[in-house]
Design a protein around this motif. Structure first.
Motif, PDB file in Angstrom:
ATOM      1  N   THR A 206       0.852  -1.186   0.000  1.00  0.00           N
ATOM      2  CA  THR A 206       0.000   0.000   0.000  1.00  0.00           C
ATOM      3  C   THR A 206       0.892   1.241   0.000  1.00  0.00           C
ATOM      4  O   THR A 206       2.115   1.142   0.220  1.00  0.00           O
ATOM      5  CB  THR A 206      -0.884   0.020   1.245  1.00  0.00           C
ATOM      6  N   PRO A 207       0.341   2.427  -0.214  1.00  0.00           N
ATOM      7  CA  PRO A 207       1.146   3.644  -0.070  1.00  0.00           C
ATOM      8  C   PRO A 207       1.817   3.744   1.304  1.00  0.00           C
ATOM      9  O   PRO A 207       2.975   4.170   1.406  1.00  0.00           O
ATOM     10  CB  PRO A 207       0.126   4.764  -0.277  1.00  0.00           C
ATOM     11  N   ALA A 208       1.123   3.323   2.355  1.00  0.00           N
ATOM     12  CA  ALA A 208       1.724   3.325   3.693  1.00  0.00           C
ATOM     13  C   ALA A 208       2.895   2.341   3.755  1.00  0.00           C
ATOM     14  O   ALA A 208       3.930   2.612   4.387  1.00  0.00           O
ATOM     15  CB  ALA A 208       0.676   2.966   4.743  1.00  0.00           C
ATOM     16  N   GLY A 209       2.753   1.190   3.084  1.00  0.00           N
ATOM     17  CA  GLY A 209       3.831   0.210   3.048  1.00  0.00           C
ATOM     18  C   GLY A 209       5.045   0.745   2.327  1.00  0.00           C
ATOM     19  O   GLY A 209       6.192   0.557   2.780  1.00  0.00           O
ATOM     20  N   HIS A 210       4.817   1.418   1.188  1.00  0.00           N
ATOM     21  CA  HIS A 210       5.931   2.040   0.462  1.00  0.00           C
ATOM     22  C   HIS A 210       6.648   3.074   1.345  1.00  0.00           C
ATOM     23  O   HIS A 210       7.878   3.170   1.328  1.00  0.00           O
ATOM     24  CB  HIS A 210       5.417   2.709  -0.812  1.00  0.00           C
ATOM     25  N   ALA A 211       5.861   3.846   2.094  1.00  0.00           N
ATOM     26  CA  ALA A 211       6.449   4.883   2.951  1.00  0.00           C
ATOM     27  C   ALA A 211       7.302   4.268   4.058  1.00  0.00           C
ATOM     28  O   ALA A 211       8.332   4.826   4.439  1.00  0.00           O
ATOM     29  CB  ALA A 211       5.343   5.748   3.554  1.00  0.00           C
ATOM     30  N   LEU A 212       6.864   3.098   4.569  1.00  0.00           N
ATOM     31  CA  LEU A 212       7.598   2.475   5.665  1.00  0.00           C
ATOM     32  C   LEU A 212       8.848   1.736   5.209  1.00  0.00           C
ATOM     33  O   LEU A 212       9.820   1.608   5.964  1.00  0.00           O
ATOM     34  CB  LEU A 212       6.679   1.491   6.407  1.00  0.00           C
ATOM     35  N   LEU A 213       8.886   1.273   3.961  1.00  0.00           N
ATOM     36  CA  LEU A 213       9.934   0.360   3.524  1.00  0.00           C
ATOM     37  C   LEU A 213      11.342   0.950   3.667  1.00  0.00           C
ATOM     38  O   LEU A 213      12.249   0.304   4.216  1.00  0.00           O
ATOM     39  CB  LEU A 213       9.684  -0.066   2.076  1.00  0.00           C
ATOM     40  N   ALA A 214      11.552   2.171   3.189  1.00  0.00           N
ATOM     41  CA  ALA A 214      12.890   2.772   3.251  1.00  0.00           C
ATOM     42  C   ALA A 214      13.348   2.951   4.701  1.00  0.00           C
ATOM     43  O   ALA A 214      14.496   2.653   5.046  1.00  0.00           O
ATOM     44  CB  ALA A 214      12.905   4.107   2.525  1.00  0.00           C
ATOM     45  N   SER A 215      12.429   3.407   5.551  1.00  0.00           N
ATOM     46  CA  SER A 215      12.775   3.608   6.951  1.00  0.00           C
ATOM     47  C   SER A 215      13.064   2.281   7.647  1.00  0.00           C
ATOM     48  O   SER A 215      13.977   2.185   8.478  1.00  0.00           O
ATOM     49  CB  SER A 215      11.640   4.338   7.683  1.00  0.00           C
ATOM     50  N   ALA A 216      12.298   1.246   7.302  1.00  0.00           N
ATOM     51  CA  ALA A 216      12.515  -0.070   7.910  1.00  0.00           C
ATOM     52  C   ALA A 216      13.893  -0.616   7.535  1.00  0.00           C
ATOM     53  O   ALA A 216      14.612  -1.164   8.385  1.00  0.00           O
ATOM     54  CB  ALA A 216      11.422  -1.038   7.464  1.00  0.00           C
ATOM     55  N   ARG A 217      14.259  -0.463   6.257  1.00  0.00           N
ATOM     56  CA  ARG A 217      15.591  -0.916   5.843  1.00  0.00           C
ATOM     57  C   ARG A 217      16.688  -0.158   6.579  1.00  0.00           C
ATOM     58  O   ARG A 217      17.693  -0.740   7.011  1.00  0.00           O
ATOM     59  CB  ARG A 217      15.742  -0.740   4.331  1.00  0.00           C
ATOM     60  N   ALA A 218      16.516   1.160   6.736  1.00  0.00           N
ATOM     61  CA  ALA A 218      17.520   1.970   7.433  1.00  0.00           C
ATOM     62  C   ALA A 218      17.649   1.550   8.894  1.00  0.00           C
ATOM     63  O   ALA A 218      18.762   1.434   9.435  1.00  0.00           O
ATOM     64  CB  ALA A 218      17.160   3.447   7.338  1.00  0.00           C
ATOM     65  N   LEU A 219      16.515   1.296   9.547  1.00  0.00           N
ATOM     66  CA  LEU A 219      16.544   0.873  10.945  1.00  0.00           C
ATOM     67  C   LEU A 219      17.237  -0.475  11.099  1.00  0.00           C
ATOM     68  O   LEU A 219      18.012  -0.691  12.043  1.00  0.00           O
ATOM     69  CB  LEU A 219      15.121   0.797  11.505  1.00  0.00           C
ATOM     70  N   LEU A 220      16.982  -1.395  10.192  1.00  0.00           N
ATOM     71  CA  LEU A 220      17.633  -2.712  10.258  1.00  0.00           C
ATOM     72  C   LEU A 220      19.137  -2.588  10.036  1.00  0.00           C
ATOM     73  O   LEU A 220      19.930  -3.284  10.691  1.00  0.00           O
ATOM     74  CB  LEU A 220      17.010  -3.652   9.227  1.00  0.00           C
ATOM     75  N   ARG A 221      19.555  -1.702   9.110  1.00  0.00           N
ATOM     76  CA  ARG A 221      20.991  -1.479   8.896  1.00  0.00           C
ATOM     77  C   ARG A 221      21.639  -0.908  10.155  1.00  0.00           C
ATOM     78  O   ARG A 221      22.725  -1.324  10.545  1.00  0.00           O
ATOM     79  CB  ARG A 221      21.222  -0.536   7.711  1.00  0.00           C
TER      80      ARG A 221
END
Length: 294
Positions: A58-73
């Motif tokens: 969803t648009p919310a999922g797209h918005a979260l994806l970049a931040s989630a990857r950054a947090l995991l890194r």
């Protein structure tokens, strides 16, 4: 929100298929579905549109994806840094030293240590023994090189070097022609002396050498650094008793001669805080001790 939930979310966002995502995560599909539902409840938004045919962000999922990857890194980098610090290969090392250590192998030890531990940030502070002990007690230094074994109970120490005192003379002095110098022959000479306030141990040892030879030195100048002692002697301002390492100071106009009789030794100690072992400090201590053995 847990890191596990974010990791599951990122994998599902990349696969867009619950079965493939579950296999990649080495879990079954039901726990994956539960974790995604819990994440959506935590975020307060649907992250995926799914039906029997497809899974889409969803648009919310797209918005979260970049931040989630950054947090995991960031989480992975933090874990790696913690592991490296625990093993002594990363972190910081605040070192205090007395000036004479520049001629006792400190630069060489630092080069070897930094070659093996390039991620450790090393800072140096030139301080006298008393100042270093105070800084260690206040956790403003991690390791020190001092001239005294008189330590507070909160500190640990180890003898790193013991060397003889030698006579430091102006190069044209009558005693500079001798191979060895009797301490008693310095009786009538003006002395340049290491300050009692800076290092009571050194001050007392030099006075003791003179006392054993039957005289009390005429102290003309007291200074804070061994290099200053040698420099004043080179200018003809007096004679001095200095640690043998000062032969390597490379100042012109001075001659160093052994004393004729055995005398008290000049000692250097490594000192650090007692308590839980600091892997960086221990790695540096091993480097220093290995250089001494070599």
């Amino acid at each position: 929100m847990e890191l596990r939930h974010l990791r599951y979310f990122v994998v599902l966002a990349e696969e867009l298929h619950f079965g493939r995502a579950a296999r990649r995560l080495s879990i079954s599909q039901p726990p994956l579905s539960v974790a995604i539902r819990q994440l959506e409840e935590s975020v307060g938004a649907r992250l995926f549109d799914r039906n029997s045919k497809e899974v889409r962000l969803t648009p919310a999922g797209h918005a979260l994806l970049a931040s989630a990857r950054a947090l995991l890194r960031q989480a992975e980098e933090a874990a790696l840094e913690a592991r490296d610090v625990s093993q002594g290969s990363a972190g910081r090392l605040r070192i205090g030293f007395v000036g004479a250590m520049l001629y006792r192998g400190l630069p060489q030890a630092l080069r070897k240590f930094q070659a093996k531990h390039p991620a450790v940030r090393v800072t140096l502070s030139e301080l006298n023994s008393g100042e270093q002990i105070a800084e260690l007690l206040h956790d403003r230094l991690d390791f020190g090189f001092v001239h005294t074994s008189r330590m507070p109970a909160e500190l640990r120490h180890v003898l790193l070097m013991s060397e003889s005192f030698v006579v430091c003379l102006p190069v044209g002095h009558r005693l500079a022609r001798r191979r060895t110098v009797p301490a008693a022959s310095l009786r009538d000479e003006p002395f340049v002396l290491f300050s009692r306030n800076v290092s009571p141990d050194y001050h007392e040892r030099i006075l003791a050498i003179c006392a054993d030879a039957g005289f009390r030195p005429e102290v003309r100048h007291e200074v804070r650094h061994w290099l200053s002692v040698v420099s004043l002697v080179s200018q003809g301002m007096g004679v001095a008793l200095v640690p043998n390492a000062m032969r390597h100071s490379a100042l012109r106009g001075v001659a160093f001669r052994p004393l004729e009789e055995p005398v008290a030794q000049s000692e250097s100690y490594g000192v650090w805080r007692d308590g839980p072992e600091n892997a960086v400090v221990q790695a540096f201590l091993r480097t220093v001790q290995a250089g001494r053995a070599g």
